[in-house]
Design a protein around this motif. Structure first.
Motif, PDB file in Angstrom:
ATOM      1  N   ILE A   1       0.817  -1.211   0.000  1.00  0.00           N
ATOM      2  CA  ILE A   1       0.000   0.000   0.000  1.00  0.00           C
ATOM      3  C   ILE A   1       0.855   1.267   0.000  1.00  0.00           C
ATOM      4  N   PRO A   2       1.834   1.417   0.906  1.00  0.00           N
ATOM      5  CA  PRO A   2       2.685   2.627   0.816  1.00  0.00           C
ATOM      6  C   PRO A   2       3.447   2.718  -0.504  1.00  0.00           C
ATOM      7  N   LEU A   3       3.902   1.553  -1.007  1.00  0.00           N
ATOM      8  CA  LEU A   3       4.648   1.563  -2.267  1.00  0.00           C
ATOM      9  C   LEU A   3       3.738   1.945  -3.426  1.00  0.00           C
ATOM     10  N   GLY A   4       2.491   1.471  -3.415  1.00  0.00           N
ATOM     11  CA  GLY A   4       1.541   1.835  -4.469  1.00  0.00           C
ATOM     12  C   GLY A   4       1.200   3.310  -4.449  1.00  0.00           C
ATOM     13  N   VAL A   5       1.002   3.865  -3.249  1.00  0.00           N
ATOM     14  CA  VAL A   5       0.725   5.299  -3.129  1.00  0.00           C
ATOM     15  C   VAL A   5       1.925   6.112  -3.599  1.00  0.00           C
ATOM     16  N   LYS A   6       3.122   5.694  -3.204  1.00  0.00           N
ATOM     17  CA  LYS A   6       4.340   6.405  -3.600  1.00  0.00           C
ATOM     18  C   LYS A   6       4.534   6.352  -5.111  1.00  0.00           C
ATOM     19  N   ALA A   7       4.266   5.193  -5.708  1.00  0.00           N
ATOM     20  CA  ALA A   7       4.413   5.056  -7.163  1.00  0.00           C
ATOM     21  C   ALA A   7       3.413   5.945  -7.902  1.00  0.00           C
ATOM     22  N   ALA A   8       2.219   6.103  -7.332  1.00  0.00           N
ATOM     23  CA  ALA A   8       1.204   6.941  -7.981  1.00  0.00           C
ATOM     24  C   ALA A   8       1.555   8.420  -7.881  1.00  0.00           C
ATOM     25  N   THR A   9       2.066   8.829  -6.725  1.00  0.00           N
ATOM     26  CA  THR A   9       2.416  10.246  -6.556  1.00  0.00           C
ATOM     27  C   THR A   9       3.685  10.615  -7.311  1.00  0.00           C
ATOM     28  N   LYS A  10       4.520   9.631  -7.595  1.00  0.00           N
ATOM     29  CA  LYS A  10       5.742   9.857  -8.377  1.00  0.00           C
ATOM     30  C   LYS A  10       5.643   9.102  -9.695  1.00  0.00           C
TER      31      LYS A  10
ATOM     32  N   LEU B   1      -1.243  -6.326  -5.355  1.00  0.00           N
ATOM     33  CA  LEU B   1      -1.821  -5.339  -4.438  1.00  0.00           C
ATOM     34  C   LEU B   1      -1.204  -3.968  -4.657  1.00  0.00           C
ATOM     35  N   MET B   2       0.082  -3.920  -4.932  1.00  0.00           N
ATOM     36  CA  MET B   2       0.746  -2.642  -5.187  1.00  0.00           C
ATOM     37  C   MET B   2       0.187  -1.986  -6.454  1.00  0.00           C
TER      38      MET B   2
ATOM     39  N   ASN C   1      -5.754   2.761  -8.239  1.00  0.00           N
ATOM     40  CA  ASN C   1      -6.821   3.451  -7.521  1.00  0.00           C
ATOM     41  C   ASN C   1      -6.383   4.843  -7.065  1.00  0.00           C
ATOM     42  N   THR C   2      -5.140   4.955  -6.627  1.00  0.00           N
ATOM     43  CA  THR C   2      -4.637   6.253  -6.178  1.00  0.00           C
ATOM     44  C   THR C   2      -4.571   7.248  -7.328  1.00  0.00           C
ATOM     45  N   LEU C   3      -4.143   6.784  -8.497  1.00  0.00           N
ATOM     46  CA  LEU C   3      -4.088   7.671  -9.664  1.00  0.00           C
ATOM     47  C   LEU C   3      -5.469   8.186 -10.034  1.00  0.00           C
TER      48      LEU C   3
ATOM     49  N   ARG D   1      -8.085   7.777   1.863  1.00  0.00           N
ATOM     50  CA  ARG D   1      -9.302   7.136   2.361  1.00  0.00           C
ATOM     51  C   ARG D   1     -10.166   6.639   1.213  1.00  0.00           C
ATOM     52  N   ASN D   2     -10.284   7.421   0.156  1.00  0.00           N
ATOM     53  CA  ASN D   2     -11.079   6.974  -0.993  1.00  0.00           C
ATOM     54  C   ASN D   2     -10.369   5.884  -1.787  1.00  0.00           C
ATOM     55  N   THR D   3      -9.055   5.832  -1.669  1.00  0.00           N
ATOM     56  CA  THR D   3      -8.328   4.725  -2.287  1.00  0.00           C
ATOM     57  C   THR D   3      -8.658   3.406  -1.604  1.00  0.00           C
TER      58      THR D   3
END
Length: 328
Positions: free
Chosen positions: A120-129, A209-210, A216-218, A246-248
């Motif tokens: 989850i943190p890696l997926g969020v980080k990949a989406a923001t970067k 999962l990532m 979803n984050t994107l 939260r919406n992710t």
């Protein structure tokens, strides 16, 4: 809410009956059965009338009935809470499941926690970067982990870390320790044995999962309310972790439906390759032997957990997203 839960429980009963019919029919239509597999060689060596003895044992084990008759006999016992006695393990199916699922649950739970903490943190980080070094690196590792078969990757890890480097043990969960070894020594010995199998399970499952989290984050980051939050001058970390994250989680809640049975089902291939006496290994050996009572009990146990997991996922939607109302 109560009306919704009652409807889902009634629907679940119908689904479980359908699942039990399909599983029992498939098991009974297997090309070999327990009697033929286990006793043919023994009968041949003792010069016994093989066919007559096989028929006698089929009557003893209840395998002489037709599929329909045999199913209703099994269903009647199951409704009374009796899953029958395992042919292979000569014990009650419920007892075998209870005694062996704890090991599988511990391994799967540890792998699940690590998977969520990493993915989850890696997926969020990949989406923001997006399209950055982190995104490309995580995506490549995710694709590798998703594409590799479990038995192939496990064999490579065993050969590298156990055979060549001799770092991790390869078989079982304990080493030969002195009788006077302390509890902590035995505990860390078990942990050391489980590092490799748990690591393999995490690496092979964290990728999907990532990627799911990243996608979803994107989608959320492109929403209007995120642009509004940024326009108000909120910090990027607050925008991401308070508003977007939260919406992710809403689509991620769907994964709960498969999490619960996965915790108790055991990893058949991993447990087999590392000689871990969990419920997954027991189920694999029972399947090869044509152990009908155990196969039915094990699969119905997982089917019930799947139904419960799906219901919990639906209820969690209302917790994560207040707009969801469970009224139908």
């Amino acid at each position: 809410m109560v009306k919704y839960i009652i409807k889902r429980i009634l629907l679940a009963i119908v689904i479980l009956l359908g699942v039990s019919v399909i599983i029992y029919s498939l098991v009974r239509m297997m090309p070999v059965d327990f009697i033929t597999t286990q006793f043919s060689d023994q009968f041949a060596q003792n010069n016994v009338d093989i066919q007559a003895e096989i028929e006698r044992l089929k009557v003893f084990y209840g395998l002489n009935d037709g599929i329909i008759e045999g199913y209703f006999k099994w269903l009647g016992k199951m409704l009374q809470g009796d899953l029958g006695n395992s042919f292979k393990y000569s014990d009650k199916v419920s007892t075998i499941i209870v005694e062996n699922m704890g090991i599988s649950f511990g391994i799967a739970f540890a792998a699940l926690i690590l998977e969520f903490l990493i993915a989850i943190p890696l997926g969020v980080k990949a989406a923001t970067k997006q399209y950055g070094v982190v995104d490309y690196t995580a995506s490549v590792l995710a694709m590798i982990g998703t594409a590799l078969p479990t038995f192939f990757f496990a064999a490579i890890c065993i050969q590298l870390f156990s055979v060549q480097l001799d770092i991790f043990p390869v078989n079982g969960m304990t080493s030969t320790l002195p009788i006077d070894a302390s509890g902590w020594t035995r505990f860390w010995d078990v942990i050391w044995h489980l590092i490799l199998p748990v690591g393999i399970m995490v690496f092979l499952s964290v990728g999907s999962l990532m990627r799911y989290t990243r996608t979803n984050t994107l989608e959320v980051l492109n929403a209007d309310y995120i642009r509004t939050a940024r326009a108000k001058g909120l910090g990027e970390s607050k925008v991401i972790y308070k508003h977007a994250f939260r919406n992710t989680l809403i689509p991620l809640v769907t994964l709960l439906a498969g999490t619960l049975p996965g915790l108790f089902s055991g990893a058949m291939i991993t447990e087999q390759m590392f000689g871990i006496e969990g419920i997954g290994l027991k189920a694999y050996e029972a399947l090869k032997a044509g152990d009908i009572p155990f196969i039915m009990g094990y699969n119905m146990f997982l089917a019930i957990l799947t139904v419960i997991g799906t219901l919990l996922a639906d209820l969690m939607y209302a917790v994560v997203d207040p707009r969801v109302k469970l009224t139908k």
